[in-house]
Design a protein around this motif. Structure first.
Motif, PDB file in Angstrom:
ATOM      1  N   SER A 125      41.490  51.601  31.453  1.00  0.00           N
ATOM      2  CA  SER A 125      41.694  51.817  32.893  1.00  0.00           C
ATOM      3  C   SER A 125      40.372  51.736  33.643  1.00  0.00           C
ATOM      4  O   SER A 125      40.325  51.254  34.777  1.00  0.00           O
ATOM      5  N   THR A 126      39.288  52.166  33.008  1.00  0.00           N
ATOM      6  CA  THR A 126      37.968  52.062  33.639  1.00  0.00           C
ATOM      7  C   THR A 126      37.550  50.604  33.760  1.00  0.00           C
ATOM      8  O   THR A 126      37.031  50.172  34.798  1.00  0.00           O
ATOM      9  N   ILE A 127      37.774  49.831  32.701  1.00  0.00           N
ATOM     10  CA  ILE A 127      37.487  48.396  32.747  1.00  0.00           C
ATOM     11  C   ILE A 127      38.300  47.740  33.857  1.00  0.00           C
ATOM     12  O   ILE A 127      37.799  46.896  34.607  1.00  0.00           O
ATOM     13  N   ALA A 128      39.571  48.123  33.971  1.00  0.00           N
ATOM     14  CA  ALA A 128      40.442  47.534  34.990  1.00  0.00           C
ATOM     15  C   ALA A 128      39.937  47.837  36.396  1.00  0.00           C
ATOM     16  O   ALA A 128      40.028  46.988  37.295  1.00  0.00           O
ATOM     17  N   LYS A 129      39.404  49.032  36.612  1.00  0.00           N
ATOM     18  CA  LYS A 129      38.883  49.386  37.937  1.00  0.00           C
ATOM     19  C   LYS A 129      37.636  48.566  38.274  1.00  0.00           C
ATOM     20  O   LYS A 129      37.478  48.107  39.405  1.00  0.00           O
ATOM     21  N   ILE A 130      36.755  48.386  37.293  1.00  0.00           N
ATOM     22  CA  ILE A 130      35.564  47.567  37.527  1.00  0.00           C
ATOM     23  C   ILE A 130      35.970  46.120  37.777  1.00  0.00           C
ATOM     24  O   ILE A 130      35.444  45.454  38.677  1.00  0.00           O
ATOM     25  N   ARG A 131      36.922  45.631  37.007  1.00  0.00           N
ATOM     26  CA  ARG A 131      37.408  44.272  37.195  1.00  0.00           C
ATOM     27  C   ARG A 131      37.994  44.098  38.599  1.00  0.00           C
ATOM     28  O   ARG A 131      37.760  43.075  39.256  1.00  0.00           O
ATOM     29  N   ALA A 132      38.755  45.077  39.064  1.00  0.00           N
ATOM     30  CA  ALA A 132      39.330  45.014  40.405  1.00  0.00           C
ATOM     31  C   ALA A 132      38.237  44.940  41.467  1.00  0.00           C
ATOM     32  O   ALA A 132      38.363  44.210  42.459  1.00  0.00           O
ATOM     33  N   SER A 133      37.155  45.670  41.265  1.00  0.00           N
ATOM     34  CA  SER A 133      36.047  45.623  42.222  1.00  0.00           C
ATOM     35  C   SER A 133      35.361  44.268  42.210  1.00  0.00           C
ATOM     36  O   SER A 133      34.973  43.745  43.264  1.00  0.00           O
ATOM     37  N   ILE A 134      35.199  43.682  41.036  1.00  0.00           N
ATOM     38  CA  ILE A 134      34.583  42.362  40.932  1.00  0.00           C
ATOM     39  C   ILE A 134      35.404  41.335  41.704  1.00  0.00           C
ATOM     40  O   ILE A 134      34.861  40.498  42.436  1.00  0.00           O
ATOM     41  N   LEU A 135      36.722  41.398  41.565  1.00  0.00           N
ATOM     42  CA  LEU A 135      37.590  40.491  42.314  1.00  0.00           C
ATOM     43  C   LEU A 135      37.523  40.781  43.819  1.00  0.00           C
ATOM     44  O   LEU A 135      37.495  39.864  44.641  1.00  0.00           O
ATOM     45  N   LYS A 136      37.497  42.046  44.165  1.00  0.00           N
ATOM     46  CA  LYS A 136      37.424  42.446  45.578  1.00  0.00           C
ATOM     47  C   LYS A 136      36.164  41.909  46.242  1.00  0.00           C
ATOM     48  O   LYS A 136      36.208  41.339  47.340  1.00  0.00           O
ATOM     49  N   PHE A 137      35.019  42.090  45.584  1.00  0.00           N
ATOM     50  CA  PHE A 137      33.763  41.670  46.201  1.00  0.00           C
ATOM     51  C   PHE A 137      33.575  40.156  46.146  1.00  0.00           C
ATOM     52  O   PHE A 137      32.838  39.596  46.957  1.00  0.00           O
ATOM     53  N   SER A 138      34.240  39.497  45.189  1.00  0.00           N
ATOM     54  CA  SER A 138      34.266  38.031  45.221  1.00  0.00           C
ATOM     55  C   SER A 138      34.921  37.563  46.510  1.00  0.00           C
ATOM     56  O   SER A 138      34.382  36.720  47.241  1.00  0.00           O
ATOM     57  N   ARG A 139      36.081  38.113  46.767  1.00  0.00           N
ATOM     58  CA  ARG A 139      36.824  37.735  47.984  1.00  0.00           C
ATOM     59  C   ARG A 139      36.018  38.106  49.241  1.00  0.00           C
ATOM     60  O   ARG A 139      35.971  37.350  50.215  1.00  0.00           O
ATOM     61  N   GLN A 140      35.382  39.269  49.220  1.00  0.00           N
ATOM     62  CA  GLN A 140      34.632  39.711  50.397  1.00  0.00           C
ATOM     63  C   GLN A 140      33.477  38.765  50.722  1.00  0.00           C
ATOM     64  O   GLN A 140      33.214  38.467  51.891  1.00  0.00           O
ATOM     65  N   TRP A 141      32.790  38.268  49.670  1.00  0.00           N
ATOM     66  CA  TRP A 141      31.667  37.352  49.927  1.00  0.00           C
ATOM     67  C   TRP A 141      32.168  36.090  50.627  1.00  0.00           C
ATOM     68  O   TRP A 141      31.563  35.631  51.600  1.00  0.00           O
ATOM     69  N   PHE A 142      33.235  35.521  50.147  1.00  0.00           N
ATOM     70  CA  PHE A 142      33.753  34.298  50.761  1.00  0.00           C
ATOM     71  C   PHE A 142      34.247  34.549  52.187  1.00  0.00           C
ATOM     72  O   PHE A 142      34.036  33.717  53.076  1.00  0.00           O
ATOM     73  N   ILE A 143      34.873  35.680  52.424  1.00  0.00           N
ATOM     74  CA  ILE A 143      35.324  36.003  53.779  1.00  0.00           C
ATOM     75  C   ILE A 143      34.135  36.127  54.721  1.00  0.00           C
ATOM     76  O   ILE A 143      34.135  35.571  55.832  1.00  0.00           O
ATOM     77  N   GLU A 144      33.111  36.853  54.279  1.00  0.00           N
ATOM     78  CA  GLU A 144      31.943  37.074  55.136  1.00  0.00           C
ATOM     79  C   GLU A 144      31.159  35.800  55.383  1.00  0.00           C
ATOM     80  O   GLU A 144      30.436  35.703  56.389  1.00  0.00           O
ATOM     81  N   ASN A 145      31.295  34.819  54.486  1.00  0.00           N
ATOM     82  CA  ASN A 145      30.558  33.568  54.652  1.00  0.00           C
ATOM     83  C   ASN A 145      31.431  32.422  55.161  1.00  0.00           C
ATOM     84  O   ASN A 145      31.042  31.255  55.090  1.00  0.00           O
ATOM     85  N   ASP A 146      32.617  32.759  55.680  1.00  0.00           N
ATOM     86  CA  ASP A 146      33.479  31.822  56.393  1.00  0.00           C
ATOM     87  C   ASP A 146      34.029  30.710  55.504  1.00  0.00           C
ATOM     88  O   ASP A 146      34.154  29.566  55.927  1.00  0.00           O
ATOM     89  N   TRP A 147      34.369  31.052  54.258  1.00  0.00           N
ATOM     90  CA  TRP A 147      35.117  30.137  53.403  1.00  0.00           C
ATOM     91  C   TRP A 147      36.585  30.536  53.487  1.00  0.00           C
ATOM     92  O   TRP A 147      36.908  31.724  53.603  1.00  0.00           O
ATOM     93  N   LEU A 148      37.475  29.567  53.386  1.00  0.00           N
ATOM     94  CA  LEU A 148      38.902  29.839  53.470  1.00  0.00           C
ATOM     95  C   LEU A 148      39.535  29.821  52.082  1.00  0.00           C
ATOM     96  O   LEU A 148      39.296  28.909  51.286  1.00  0.00           O
ATOM     97  N   GLU A 149      40.367  30.820  51.797  1.00  0.00           N
ATOM     98  CA  GLU A 149      41.054  30.901  50.514  1.00  0.00           C
ATOM     99  C   GLU A 149      42.342  30.085  50.575  1.00  0.00           C
ATOM    100  O   GLU A 149      43.091  30.152  51.545  1.00  0.00           O
ATOM    101  N   ILE A 150      42.595  29.302  49.528  1.00  0.00           N
ATOM    102  CA  ILE A 150      43.844  28.548  49.437  1.00  0.00           C
ATOM    103  C   ILE A 150      44.519  28.838  48.100  1.00  0.00           C
ATOM    104  O   ILE A 150      43.912  29.409  47.187  1.00  0.00           O
ATOM    105  N   ASN A 151      45.772  28.435  48.009  1.00  0.00           N
ATOM    106  CA  ASN A 151      46.535  28.568  46.763  1.00  0.00           C
ATOM    107  C   ASN A 151      46.855  27.180  46.231  1.00  0.00           C
ATOM    108  O   ASN A 151      47.374  26.341  46.961  1.00  0.00           O
ATOM    109  N   ALA A 152      46.533  26.971  44.972  1.00  0.00           N
ATOM    110  CA  ALA A 152      46.785  25.673  44.335  1.00  0.00           C
ATOM    111  C   ALA A 152      47.887  25.823  43.291  1.00  0.00           C
ATOM    112  O   ALA A 152      48.084  26.906  42.729  1.00  0.00           O
ATOM    113  N   PRO A 153      48.612  24.747  42.992  1.00  0.00           N
ATOM    114  CA  PRO A 153      49.678  24.830  41.985  1.00  0.00           C
ATOM    115  C   PRO A 153      49.123  24.993  40.579  1.00  0.00           C
ATOM    116  O   PRO A 153      48.013  24.548  40.283  1.00  0.00           O
TER     117      PRO A 153
END
Length: 437
Positions: A125-153
């Motif tokens: 569960s501790t690993i999962a929480k750290i992993r969730a933060s890594i994903l969160k801050f990945s997304r935050q960097w792209f948002i703050e730097n004006d990249w757009l997220e898309i979904n691919a098949p």
């Protein structure tokens, strides 16, 4: 869903002597004649001890799901933070059988067999929480730097990284495959949206049993128009540094629980080291580094050989920061990688290697923008040009110089946590030998 307190919420002077109600699962239990001592684990991995008269705890077992009400008491002797709860009222939501299959010490194979239960352990569960933060801050960097997220098949018709590592599936009355990468779709979107990125599950049917390979992995990928090799490396080093520093701050207690020494991680910041492929080969040859030949013999590494796990480990074993290796031979790279117009047989590509032998975590390049050059590469790699007709259209209609990279999130988490096996940082890993639970 009603609001209730978690274990770590009540570990403060504010709640001392106050009555609280908590919900969770029994992590450990010790029954005595009059009093039973229980460690309660909540749904975020927090733990607190509560006591209750043994006559009320007759039905309690490890992993039973309960609600406990009682008064918080500050007590230096209490485990898990110096506070405990003197229980009054107990409600049982779900009683677990006494033969819970996971004890305090278990083999890795058993923990993988019972992964659906092992994810409840405090370590997972501790690993999962750290992993969730890594994903969160990945997304935050792209948002703050004006990249757009898309979904691919993830169901596709053709290969990105080579046909030998595709998972084939039946798609109605046709054959399709599980995607190796979202890259080609991201490239299509740079014409419409500029810098774009995605986090997608990717699949590789590689018969590999190494500590860093999975059949299914979480893949962060990004593409941007008018981005060249140097900027490509800057984007990656800024992204990775941002993720690490914010995760260290946000999850400090979690790193402490895992006994992860974060001293070197805390110093990670741009710029990362850069080394040409040619220099890397020279260094490996000077150390008499060898590669395995097809006949089982070994020879010294030569220019033109791709870097493998062992060579990457050798190059980075003494590094404290990530290392970019760039300018790989063009023949070691896929058809879409651009050849350096000033250096024959050299690609404008980069691999990012994590320090201390953790190896490649990211690979990127400038993308070939000339349709005839891509067609020649497709033919040279024995691929079917007709299968890439839509992709070639991207070069026919307003081609643009662009670059991109793919970052293996599981490998990034493995390095950040300093763990040996990548299966330890994935909640439900998929390998050659494991497809359940």
């Amino acid at each position: 869903m009603s609001t209730y307190l978690r274990c770590n919420d009540v570990k403060s002077n504010y709640y001392d002597e106050k009555e609280v109600t908590l919900r969770g699962w029994i992590h450990r239990i010790r029954k005595q004649k009059e009093i039973t001592f229980v460690l309660l684990r909540d749904d975020r991995g927090g733990v607190i001890q509560f006591t209750i008269p043994t006559k009320k705890a007759i039905d309690l077992t490890i992993e039973s799901c309960i609600q406990i009400s009682g008064n918080v008491k500050k007590d230096a002797r209490a485990p898990e933070g110096g506070y405990e709860i003197r229980g009054k009222d107990l409600k049982i939501f779900g009683t677990a059988p006494a033969d819970y299959p996971i004890g305090e010490y278990q083999s890795q194979d058993l923990l993988l067999d019972y992964r659906h239960l092992a994810v409840r352990t405090r370590r997972m569960s501790t690993i999962a929480k750290i992993r969730a933060s890594i994903l969160k801050f990945s997304r935050q960097w792209f948002i703050e730097n004006d990249w757009l997220e898309i979904n691919a098949p993830v169901i596709v018709k053709d290969a990105v990284e080579g046909g030998s590592s595709l998972f084939e599936i039946k798609y109605f009355d046709r054959i399709a495959f599980l995607s190796q990468s979202a890259q080609l779709y991201l490239e299509a979107m740079v014409f419409a949206l500029g810098p774009v990125w995605s986090i997608t599950e990717s699949f590789r049917a590689e018969r590999s049993r190494t500590v860093r390979h999975l059949a299914e992995f979480t893949h962060l990928e990004a593409e941007a128009p008018w981005m060249y090799q140097e900027e490509l490396m800057k984007v990656q080093e800024n992204l990775v540094s941002f993720i690490i520093q914010n995760t260290l701050t946000n999850n400090s207690p979690d790193f402490e629980f895992l006994n992860r020494n974060v001293k070197e991680l805390s110093s990670i910041s741009p710029p990362f080291e850069r080394m040409s492929y040619g220099k890397a080969v020279d260094i490996l040859r000077s150390r008499d580094f060898t590669v395995l030949c097809g006949d089982g013999a070994h020879r010294k590494i030569e220019w033109g050989d791709d870097l493998n796990i062992e060579s990457e480990r050798e190059l980075t074993k003494d590094c404290v920061k990530p290392l970019f290796v760039y300018e790989f031979p063009i023949d070691t790279k896929p058809f879409y990688v651009r050849e350096d117009p000033t250096k024959s047989e050299i690609s404008l590509s980069t691999d990012l290697l994590a320090p201390r032998g953790f190896g490649e975590i990211s690979s990127g390049s400038e993308r070939e923008s000339d349709v005839e050059s891509i067609e020649k590469r497709i033919e040279k790699q024995s691929l079917d040009p007709k299968a890439y007709g839509w992709y070639l259209d991207l070069r026919r209609y307003g081609s643009v110089p662009h670059s991109g990279f793919g970052l293996g999130m599981d490998r990034l988490v493995r390095w950040i946590l300093g763990m040996e096996d990548i299966k330890d940082v994935v909640l439900f890993p998929r390998t050659m030998s494991r497809v359940t639970p």
